[in-house]
Design a protein around this motif. Structure first.
Motif, PDB file in Angstrom:
ATOM      1  N   MET A   1       0.903  -1.114   0.082  1.00 19.35           N
ATOM      2  CA  MET A   1       0.035   0.047   0.108  1.00 19.35           C
ATOM      3  C   MET A   1       0.793   1.486   0.059  1.00 19.35           C
ATOM      4  O   MET A   1       1.861   1.352   0.578  1.00 19.35           O
ATOM      5  N   ALA A   2       0.387   2.245  -0.706  1.00 17.82           N
ATOM      6  CA  ALA A   2       1.398   3.539  -0.953  1.00 17.82           C
ATOM      7  C   ALA A   2       1.244   4.131   0.512  1.00 17.82           C
ATOM      8  O   ALA A   2       0.263   4.261   1.108  1.00 17.82           O
ATOM      9  N   LYS A   3       2.351   4.951   0.717  1.00 17.80           N
ATOM     10  CA  LYS A   3       2.475   5.565   1.987  1.00 17.80           C
ATOM     11  C   LYS A   3       1.830   6.794   1.751  1.00 17.80           C
ATOM     12  O   LYS A   3       1.834   7.378   0.695  1.00 17.80           O
ATOM     13  N   SER A   4       1.239   7.426   3.064  1.00 19.80           N
ATOM     14  CA  SER A   4       0.372   8.538   2.808  1.00 19.80           C
ATOM     15  C   SER A   4       1.412   9.853   2.809  1.00 19.80           C
ATOM     16  O   SER A   4       2.436   9.661   3.285  1.00 19.80           O
ATOM     17  N   ASN A   5       0.647  10.943   1.933  1.00 22.26           N
ATOM     18  CA  ASN A   5       1.543  12.131   2.056  1.00 22.26           C
ATOM     19  C   ASN A   5       0.934  13.143   3.372  1.00 22.26           C
ATOM     20  O   ASN A   5       1.320  14.265   3.432  1.00 22.26           O
ATOM     21  N   LYS A   6       0.102  12.558   4.259  1.00 19.97           N
ATOM     22  CA  LYS A   6      -0.315  13.290   5.434  1.00 19.97           C
ATOM     23  C   LYS A   6       0.734  14.048   6.090  1.00 19.97           C
ATOM     24  O   LYS A   6       0.445  15.174   6.693  1.00 19.97           O
ATOM     25  N   PRO A   7       2.125  13.519   6.306  1.00 17.10           N
ATOM     26  CA  PRO A   7       3.015  14.339   7.226  1.00 17.10           C
ATOM     27  C   PRO A   7       3.258  15.723   6.800  1.00 17.10           C
ATOM     28  O   PRO A   7       3.252  16.598   7.806  1.00 17.10           O
TER      29      PRO A   7
ATOM     30  N   PRO B 221      -2.735   2.841  23.836  1.00 18.89           N
ATOM     31  CA  PRO B 221      -2.639   2.876  22.307  1.00 18.89           C
ATOM     32  C   PRO B 221      -2.300   4.274  21.494  1.00 18.89           C
ATOM     33  O   PRO B 221      -1.688   4.377  20.750  1.00 18.89           O
ATOM     34  N   ALA B 222      -3.263   5.303  22.433  1.00 19.33           N
ATOM     35  CA  ALA B 222      -3.132   6.439  21.645  1.00 19.33           C
ATOM     36  C   ALA B 222      -1.627   7.140  21.676  1.00 19.33           C
ATOM     37  O   ALA B 222      -1.107   7.816  20.905  1.00 19.33           O
ATOM     38  N   GLY B 223      -1.158   6.876  22.886  1.00 24.39           N
ATOM     39  CA  GLY B 223       0.470   7.583  22.930  1.00 24.39           C
ATOM     40  C   GLY B 223       1.164   6.671  21.822  1.00 24.39           C
ATOM     41  O   GLY B 223       2.171   7.331  21.215  1.00 24.39           O
ATOM     42  N   ALA B 224       1.046   5.338  21.614  1.00 23.63           N
ATOM     43  CA  ALA B 224       1.735   4.772  20.574  1.00 23.63           C
ATOM     44  C   ALA B 224       1.450   5.229  19.351  1.00 23.63           C
ATOM     45  O   ALA B 224       2.521   5.395  18.500  1.00 23.63           O
ATOM     46  N   LEU B 225       0.369   5.563  18.955  1.00 22.33           N
ATOM     47  CA  LEU B 225      -0.034   5.985  17.698  1.00 22.33           C
ATOM     48  C   LEU B 225       0.640   7.442  17.444  1.00 22.33           C
ATOM     49  O   LEU B 225       1.012   7.777  16.170  1.00 22.33           O
ATOM     50  N   GLN B 226       0.704   8.277  18.473  1.00 18.83           N
ATOM     51  CA  GLN B 226       1.303   9.838  18.169  1.00 18.83           C
ATOM     52  C   GLN B 226       2.766   9.383  17.838  1.00 18.83           C
ATOM     53  O   GLN B 226       3.543  10.263  17.159  1.00 18.83           O
ATOM     54  N   ALA B 231       7.309   9.435  14.126  1.00 16.94           N
ATOM     55  CA  ALA B 231       8.430   8.865  13.300  1.00 16.94           C
ATOM     56  C   ALA B 231       8.129   8.692  11.866  1.00 16.94           C
ATOM     57  O   ALA B 231       8.901   8.890  11.046  1.00 16.94           O
ATOM     58  N   SER B 232       6.614   8.567  11.610  1.00 19.32           N
ATOM     59  CA  SER B 232       6.496   8.456   9.895  1.00 19.32           C
ATOM     60  C   SER B 232       6.670   9.910   9.324  1.00 19.32           C
ATOM     61  O   SER B 232       7.012   9.919   8.200  1.00 19.32           O
ATOM     62  N   THR B 233       6.316  11.068  10.083  1.00 21.06           N
ATOM     63  CA  THR B 233       6.551  12.229   9.598  1.00 21.06           C
ATOM     64  C   THR B 233       8.014  12.444   9.369  1.00 21.06           C
ATOM     65  O   THR B 233       8.443  12.944   8.511  1.00 21.06           O
ATOM     66  N   ILE B 234       8.811  11.810  10.178  1.00 18.51           N
ATOM     67  CA  ILE B 234      10.347  12.091   9.961  1.00 18.51           C
ATOM     68  C   ILE B 234      10.774  11.375   9.002  1.00 18.51           C
ATOM     69  O   ILE B 234      11.576  11.831   7.839  1.00 18.51           O
ATOM     70  N   ASP B 235      10.339  10.120   8.747  1.00 16.69           N
ATOM     71  CA  ASP B 235      10.452   9.356   7.430  1.00 16.69           C
ATOM     72  C   ASP B 235      10.183   9.999   6.261  1.00 16.69           C
ATOM     73  O   ASP B 235      10.874  10.015   5.276  1.00 16.69           O
TER      74      ASP B 235
END
Lengths: 113, 246
Positions: A1-7, B221-226, B231-235
Protein backbone atom coordinates in the motif's frame (compact mmCIF):
# COMPACT_ATOMS: atom_id res chain seq x y z
CA UNK A 1 0.00 0.00 0.00
CA UNK A 2 1.30 3.46 -0.87
CA UNK A 3 2.53 5.59 1.99
CA UNK A 4 0.40 8.63 2.77
CA UNK A 5 1.50 12.23 2.19
CA UNK A 6 -0.33 13.28 5.35
CA UNK A 7 2.95 14.20 7.14
CA UNK A 8 3.14 17.41 5.13
CA UNK A 9 0.02 18.72 6.89
CA UNK A 10 0.49 16.78 10.13
CA UNK A 11 4.08 17.95 10.77
CA UNK A 12 3.19 21.67 11.14
CA UNK A 13 -0.03 20.64 12.97
CA UNK A 14 1.96 18.76 15.62
CA UNK A 15 4.48 21.60 15.92
CA UNK A 16 1.62 24.11 16.17
CA UNK A 17 -0.15 22.01 18.80
CA UNK A 18 2.97 21.99 20.95
CA UNK A 19 3.52 25.74 20.51
CA UNK A 20 -0.16 26.45 21.20
CA UNK A 21 -0.14 24.37 24.38
CA UNK A 22 2.78 26.35 25.79
CA UNK A 23 2.38 29.84 24.39
CA UNK A 24 -1.31 30.50 23.79
CA UNK A 25 -2.48 30.37 27.45
CA UNK A 26 0.23 32.91 28.36
CA UNK A 27 -0.75 35.16 25.45
CA UNK A 28 -4.42 35.02 26.47
CA UNK A 29 -3.51 35.91 30.05
CA UNK A 30 -1.32 38.82 28.96
CA UNK A 31 -3.98 40.09 26.54
CA UNK A 32 -6.64 39.94 29.26
CA UNK A 33 -4.33 41.76 31.69
CA UNK A 34 -3.68 44.45 29.09
CA UNK A 35 -7.40 44.72 28.28
CA UNK A 36 -8.17 45.25 31.98
CA UNK A 37 -5.61 48.04 32.13
CA UNK A 38 -2.88 46.18 34.00
CA UNK A 39 -0.10 46.23 31.43
CA UNK A 40 3.04 44.60 32.86
CA UNK A 41 6.06 46.94 32.76
CA UNK A 42 7.96 45.01 30.07
CA UNK A 43 4.92 44.80 27.82
CA UNK A 44 4.14 48.45 27.11
CA UNK A 45 3.35 49.41 23.51
CA UNK A 46 6.78 50.96 23.00
CA UNK A 47 8.52 47.98 24.58
CA UNK A 48 6.65 45.46 22.41
CA UNK A 49 7.11 47.58 19.29
CA UNK A 50 10.83 47.67 19.93
CA UNK A 51 10.87 43.91 20.51
CA UNK A 52 8.97 43.20 17.28
CA UNK A 53 11.39 45.37 15.30
CA UNK A 54 14.18 42.86 15.63
CA UNK A 55 14.31 40.24 12.86
CA UNK A 56 14.71 37.34 15.31
CA UNK A 57 11.60 38.44 17.23
CA UNK A 58 9.75 38.78 13.92
CA UNK A 59 10.69 35.22 13.04
CA UNK A 60 9.49 33.95 16.43
CA UNK A 61 6.19 35.86 16.19
CA UNK A 62 5.65 34.61 12.64
CA UNK A 63 6.36 31.01 13.68
CA UNK A 64 3.99 31.17 16.67
CA UNK A 65 1.14 32.72 14.64
CA UNK A 66 1.54 30.50 11.56
CA UNK A 67 1.94 27.22 13.43
CA UNK A 68 -0.98 28.00 15.76
CA UNK A 69 -3.21 28.88 12.79
CA UNK A 70 -2.21 25.72 10.94
CA UNK A 71 -2.79 23.60 14.03
CA UNK A 72 -6.26 25.09 14.53
CA UNK A 73 -7.10 24.60 10.84
CA UNK A 74 -6.10 20.94 10.91
CA UNK A 75 -7.95 20.32 14.18
CA UNK A 76 -11.05 22.00 12.71
CA UNK A 77 -10.77 19.73 9.66
CA UNK A 78 -10.75 16.60 11.88
CA UNK A 79 -13.59 17.99 13.98
CA UNK A 80 -15.77 18.58 10.90
CA UNK A 81 -15.12 14.99 9.85
CA UNK A 82 -15.95 13.65 13.32
CA UNK A 83 -19.21 15.61 13.30
CA UNK A 84 -20.22 13.85 10.10
CA UNK A 85 -19.28 16.43 7.43
CA UNK A 86 -17.55 14.16 4.94
CA UNK A 87 -16.50 16.67 2.24
CA UNK A 88 -12.96 16.40 3.52
CA UNK A 89 -11.24 17.80 0.41
CA UNK A 90 -13.37 20.95 0.28
CA UNK A 91 -13.18 21.51 4.05
CA UNK A 92 -9.41 20.94 4.05
CA UNK A 93 -8.99 23.45 1.21
CA UNK A 94 -11.05 26.11 3.01
CA UNK A 95 -9.47 25.75 6.48
CA UNK A 96 -5.88 25.50 5.22
CA UNK A 97 -6.51 28.47 2.88
CA UNK A 98 -7.72 30.53 5.86
CA UNK A 99 -4.60 29.57 7.83
CA UNK A 100 -2.40 30.61 4.90
CA UNK A 101 -4.24 33.95 4.58
CA UNK A 102 -3.62 34.54 8.31
CA UNK A 103 0.04 33.64 7.89
CA UNK A 104 0.42 36.02 4.94
CA UNK A 105 -1.35 38.80 6.89
CA UNK A 106 1.04 38.36 9.83
CA UNK A 107 3.95 38.42 7.38
CA UNK A 108 2.71 41.74 5.98
CA UNK A 109 2.20 43.31 9.42
CA UNK A 110 5.63 42.18 10.58
CA UNK A 111 7.19 43.55 7.40
CA UNK A 112 5.56 46.95 7.99
CA UNK A 113 6.78 47.26 11.61
CA UNK B 1 -23.50 -13.58 50.37
CA UNK B 2 -26.52 -12.47 48.38
CA UNK B 3 -27.83 -9.18 49.68
CA UNK B 4 -30.19 -8.25 46.83
CA UNK B 5 -30.97 -9.12 43.23
CA UNK B 6 -29.96 -7.09 40.22
CA UNK B 7 -31.46 -6.79 36.74
CA UNK B 8 -29.31 -7.67 33.76
CA UNK B 9 -30.58 -6.54 30.36
CA UNK B 10 -28.84 -8.47 27.61
CA UNK B 11 -29.00 -7.82 23.86
CA UNK B 12 -30.00 -11.09 22.23
CA UNK B 13 -29.75 -12.05 18.57
CA UNK B 14 -30.02 -15.36 16.80
CA UNK B 15 -29.45 -14.91 13.04
CA UNK B 16 -31.44 -18.07 12.31
CA UNK B 17 -34.67 -16.93 13.96
CA UNK B 18 -34.48 -13.20 14.71
CA UNK B 19 -34.81 -10.41 12.16
CA UNK B 20 -33.13 -7.95 14.54
CA UNK B 21 -31.56 -7.87 18.02
CA UNK B 22 -33.83 -7.48 21.05
CA UNK B 23 -33.38 -6.90 24.79
CA UNK B 24 -33.96 -9.68 27.29
CA UNK B 25 -34.07 -9.08 31.02
CA UNK B 26 -32.77 -11.49 33.65
CA UNK B 27 -32.87 -11.20 37.41
CA UNK B 28 -29.64 -12.39 39.02
CA UNK B 29 -28.45 -12.49 42.64
CA UNK B 30 -26.05 -9.73 43.64
CA UNK B 31 -22.85 -10.86 45.30
CA UNK B 32 -20.33 -8.29 46.42
CA UNK B 33 -17.44 -10.12 44.77
CA UNK B 34 -19.23 -10.94 41.49
CA UNK B 35 -18.21 -9.48 38.17
CA UNK B 36 -20.61 -9.19 35.20
CA UNK B 37 -19.14 -12.40 33.75
CA UNK B 38 -20.23 -14.27 36.91
CA UNK B 39 -23.77 -13.00 36.35
CA UNK B 40 -23.70 -14.19 32.72
CA UNK B 41 -22.41 -17.60 33.82
CA UNK B 42 -25.20 -17.73 36.41
CA UNK B 43 -27.77 -17.04 33.68
CA UNK B 44 -26.26 -19.64 31.35
CA UNK B 45 -26.15 -22.32 34.06
CA UNK B 46 -29.41 -21.64 35.88
CA UNK B 47 -31.82 -19.55 33.83
CA UNK B 48 -31.22 -19.65 30.08
CA UNK B 49 -28.71 -22.07 28.50
CA UNK B 50 -29.27 -20.51 25.06
CA UNK B 51 -27.32 -17.33 25.95
CA UNK B 52 -24.10 -17.03 23.93
CA UNK B 53 -20.94 -15.11 24.88
CA UNK B 54 -17.19 -15.66 24.77
CA UNK B 55 -15.01 -16.13 27.81
CA UNK B 56 -12.10 -18.19 28.95
CA UNK B 57 -9.75 -17.09 31.71
CA UNK B 58 -11.91 -14.95 34.04
CA UNK B 59 -8.79 -12.92 34.97
CA UNK B 60 -8.27 -10.24 32.26
CA UNK B 61 -5.62 -12.22 30.40
CA UNK B 62 -7.36 -13.95 27.48
CA UNK B 63 -9.21 -10.92 26.12
CA UNK B 64 -12.34 -12.90 25.15
CA UNK B 65 -15.10 -11.29 27.22
CA UNK B 66 -15.06 -7.74 25.86
CA UNK B 67 -18.60 -6.33 25.69
CA UNK B 68 -20.51 -3.09 26.11
CA UNK B 69 -21.52 -2.69 29.74
CA UNK B 70 -23.88 0.25 30.24
CA UNK B 71 -22.65 1.63 26.94
CA UNK B 72 -18.90 1.41 27.60
CA UNK B 73 -16.57 -1.24 26.22
CA UNK B 74 -15.27 -3.34 29.14
CA UNK B 75 -14.02 -6.79 30.01
CA UNK B 76 -16.93 -8.55 31.72
CA UNK B 77 -14.44 -10.34 34.01
CA UNK B 78 -13.05 -7.02 35.27
CA UNK B 79 -16.34 -5.18 35.79
CA UNK B 80 -17.65 -5.61 39.33
CA UNK B 81 -21.43 -5.57 39.68
CA UNK B 82 -21.13 -3.57 42.90
CA UNK B 83 -19.94 -0.62 40.81
CA UNK B 84 -23.28 -0.43 38.98
CA UNK B 85 -26.84 0.50 39.89
CA UNK B 86 -29.71 -1.97 39.91
CA UNK B 87 -29.90 -2.35 36.13
CA UNK B 88 -26.92 -3.34 34.00
CA UNK B 89 -27.22 -3.31 30.20
CA UNK B 90 -24.95 -5.71 28.36
CA UNK B 91 -24.43 -5.56 24.58
CA UNK B 92 -21.94 -6.97 22.08
CA UNK B 93 -18.85 -4.83 21.38
CA UNK B 94 -19.74 -1.76 19.31
CA UNK B 95 -18.41 -1.40 15.73
CA UNK B 96 -18.33 -5.17 15.17
CA UNK B 97 -20.95 -7.34 13.45
CA UNK B 98 -23.03 -9.48 15.83
CA UNK B 99 -22.71 -13.19 15.20
CA UNK B 100 -24.99 -14.36 17.97
CA UNK B 101 -26.04 -12.68 21.23
CA UNK B 102 -22.84 -11.17 22.73
CA UNK B 103 -20.53 -12.89 20.24
CA UNK B 104 -19.12 -10.58 17.56
CA UNK B 105 -17.28 -11.26 14.31
CA UNK B 106 -13.50 -10.77 14.70
CA UNK B 107 -12.46 -11.31 11.06
CA UNK B 108 -11.78 -7.64 10.33
CA UNK B 109 -9.52 -7.20 13.36
CA UNK B 110 -7.66 -10.47 12.81
CA UNK B 111 -6.93 -9.67 9.16
CA UNK B 112 -5.69 -6.18 10.12
CA UNK B 113 -3.49 -7.65 12.81
CA UNK B 114 -1.92 -10.02 10.27
CA UNK B 115 -1.25 -7.11 7.87
CA UNK B 116 1.07 -5.31 10.34
CA UNK B 117 3.20 -8.48 10.85
CA UNK B 118 3.06 -8.55 14.67
CA UNK B 119 6.06 -10.84 15.14
CA UNK B 120 9.83 -10.49 15.22
CA UNK B 121 11.45 -10.09 11.82
CA UNK B 122 15.17 -10.44 12.64
CA UNK B 123 17.60 -8.05 10.95
CA UNK B 124 19.72 -11.01 9.97
CA UNK B 125 18.79 -14.65 10.27
CA UNK B 126 21.34 -16.56 12.29
CA UNK B 127 21.62 -20.29 12.84
CA UNK B 128 20.38 -21.71 16.15
CA UNK B 129 23.94 -22.75 17.08
CA UNK B 130 24.92 -19.09 17.40
CA UNK B 131 22.62 -18.78 20.35
CA UNK B 132 19.73 -16.52 21.30
CA UNK B 133 19.09 -12.89 20.43
CA UNK B 134 20.09 -11.07 23.59
CA UNK B 135 18.38 -8.00 25.00
CA UNK B 136 19.14 -5.70 27.92
CA UNK B 137 16.47 -4.74 30.49
CA UNK B 138 16.58 -1.17 29.13
CA UNK B 139 15.84 -2.46 25.61
CA UNK B 140 12.96 -4.54 26.97
CA UNK B 141 11.55 -1.53 28.79
CA UNK B 142 11.21 0.42 25.52
CA UNK B 143 8.37 -1.77 24.24
CA UNK B 144 7.15 -3.75 27.26
CA UNK B 145 4.06 -1.61 27.87
CA UNK B 146 2.89 -2.11 24.26
CA UNK B 147 3.39 -5.87 24.54
CA UNK B 148 0.70 -6.09 27.24
CA UNK B 149 -2.09 -6.01 24.61
CA UNK B 150 -4.44 -9.00 24.89
CA UNK B 151 -6.26 -8.40 21.56
CA UNK B 152 -9.58 -7.86 23.33
CA UNK B 153 -10.69 -5.30 20.69
CA UNK B 154 -12.03 -2.95 23.36
CA UNK B 155 -9.98 -0.10 21.86
CA UNK B 156 -11.67 -0.63 18.47
CA UNK B 157 -15.03 -0.45 20.15
CA UNK B 158 -14.04 2.75 21.98
CA UNK B 159 -12.52 4.41 18.89
CA UNK B 160 -14.99 6.75 17.16
CA UNK B 161 -12.71 6.90 14.10
CA UNK B 162 -12.94 3.14 13.61
CA UNK B 163 -16.72 3.47 13.87
CA UNK B 164 -16.68 6.13 11.14
CA UNK B 165 -13.99 4.58 8.92
CA UNK B 166 -14.09 0.77 9.10
CA UNK B 167 -11.00 0.44 6.88
CA UNK B 168 -8.88 2.21 9.55
CA UNK B 169 -6.15 -0.17 10.70
CA UNK B 170 -7.05 0.77 14.27
CA UNK B 171 -5.42 1.22 17.70
CA UNK B 172 -4.34 -2.30 18.69
CA UNK B 173 -2.87 -3.32 15.31
CA UNK B 174 -0.79 -0.13 15.01
CA UNK B 175 0.28 -0.34 18.65
CA UNK B 176 1.48 -3.92 18.13
CA UNK B 177 3.37 -2.86 15.00
CA UNK B 178 4.99 -0.17 17.18
CA UNK B 179 5.81 -2.78 19.84
CA UNK B 180 7.84 -4.81 17.32
CA UNK B 181 9.37 -1.71 15.70
CA UNK B 182 10.74 -0.73 19.13
CA UNK B 183 12.24 -4.18 19.74
CA UNK B 184 16.04 -4.21 19.52
CA UNK B 185 15.96 -7.69 17.92
CA UNK B 186 13.65 -6.59 15.12
CA UNK B 187 14.40 -5.28 11.64
CA UNK B 188 10.92 -5.32 10.10
CA UNK B 189 9.86 -1.71 10.52
CA UNK B 190 10.14 -0.89 6.82
CA UNK B 191 7.77 -3.73 5.92
CA UNK B 192 5.25 -2.70 8.58
CA UNK B 193 5.38 0.95 7.51
CA UNK B 194 3.84 -0.06 4.17
CA UNK B 195 0.58 -0.60 6.07
CA UNK B 196 1.03 1.62 9.11
CA UNK B 197 2.02 4.82 7.22
CA UNK B 198 -0.60 4.32 4.48
CA UNK B 199 -3.82 6.33 4.16
CA UNK B 200 -5.73 3.59 6.02
CA UNK B 201 -3.07 3.43 8.72
CA UNK B 202 -2.08 5.75 11.51
CA UNK B 203 -3.22 8.91 9.68
CA UNK B 204 -6.90 8.12 10.22
CA UNK B 205 -6.31 8.65 13.97
CA UNK B 206 -7.33 12.11 15.20
CA UNK B 207 -6.06 11.51 18.75
CA UNK B 208 -9.43 11.27 20.47
CA UNK B 209 -7.74 9.18 23.16
CA UNK B 210 -10.76 6.96 23.90
CA UNK B 211 -8.68 3.82 23.21
CA UNK B 212 -6.27 4.59 26.02
CA UNK B 213 -9.08 5.37 28.44
CA UNK B 214 -10.85 2.11 27.66
CA UNK B 215 -7.81 -0.21 27.49
CA UNK B 216 -8.08 -2.71 30.39
CA UNK B 217 -4.33 -3.44 30.27
CA UNK B 218 -3.11 0.21 30.33
CA UNK B 219 -1.29 -0.22 27.04
CA UNK B 220 -1.96 3.42 26.04
CA UNK B 221 -2.54 2.84 22.30
CA UNK B 222 -3.15 6.57 21.72
CA UNK B 223 0.37 7.33 22.97
CA UNK B 224 1.81 4.65 20.69
CA UNK B 225 -0.04 6.06 17.67
CA UNK B 226 1.26 9.58 18.28
CA UNK B 227 4.83 8.21 18.46
CA UNK B 228 4.19 6.35 15.19
CA UNK B 229 2.96 9.59 13.60
CA UNK B 230 6.09 11.48 14.63
CA UNK B 231 8.37 8.68 13.35
CA UNK B 232 6.40 8.43 10.08
CA UNK B 233 6.58 12.22 9.60
CA UNK B 234 10.36 12.18 10.07
CA UNK B 235 10.53 9.29 7.55
CA UNK B 236 8.47 11.26 5.05
CA UNK B 237 10.63 14.39 5.22
CA UNK B 238 13.79 12.28 5.00
CA UNK B 239 12.45 10.49 1.92
CA UNK B 240 11.55 13.80 0.25
CA UNK B 241 14.94 15.26 1.09
CA UNK B 242 16.86 12.28 -0.26
CA UNK B 243 14.84 12.29 -3.50
CA UNK B 244 15.61 16.01 -4.00
CA UNK B 245 19.30 15.49 -3.33
CA UNK B 246 19.57 12.77 -5.98
Amino acid sequence: MAKSNKPIVWGPFAAGGTVTAFVTPVLILLTLLAALGHVPDGLTYEGMHGFASHWLAKLAIFAVITLSLWSSAHRLRSTFFDFGLRRDKQIATIVYFMAIIGALASLMFLYCI
Amino acid sequence: MTDRSIELEVLRYNPETDSEPYWQRYSVPHHHEWVVLDALNHIKENIDPTLNYRWSCHMAVCGSCGMMINGSPKLACKSFMRDYENLIRVEPLAHFPIERDLVTGMDDFVSKLARVKPYLIPKQDKPVEEGEYRQTPAELKRYKQYSMCINCMICYSACPEYGLIPKFLGPAAITLAHRYNLDSRDGGREQRQEEVASGEGVWECTFVGACSEACPKHVDPAGALQQVKIASTIDWFKEQLSSWLK
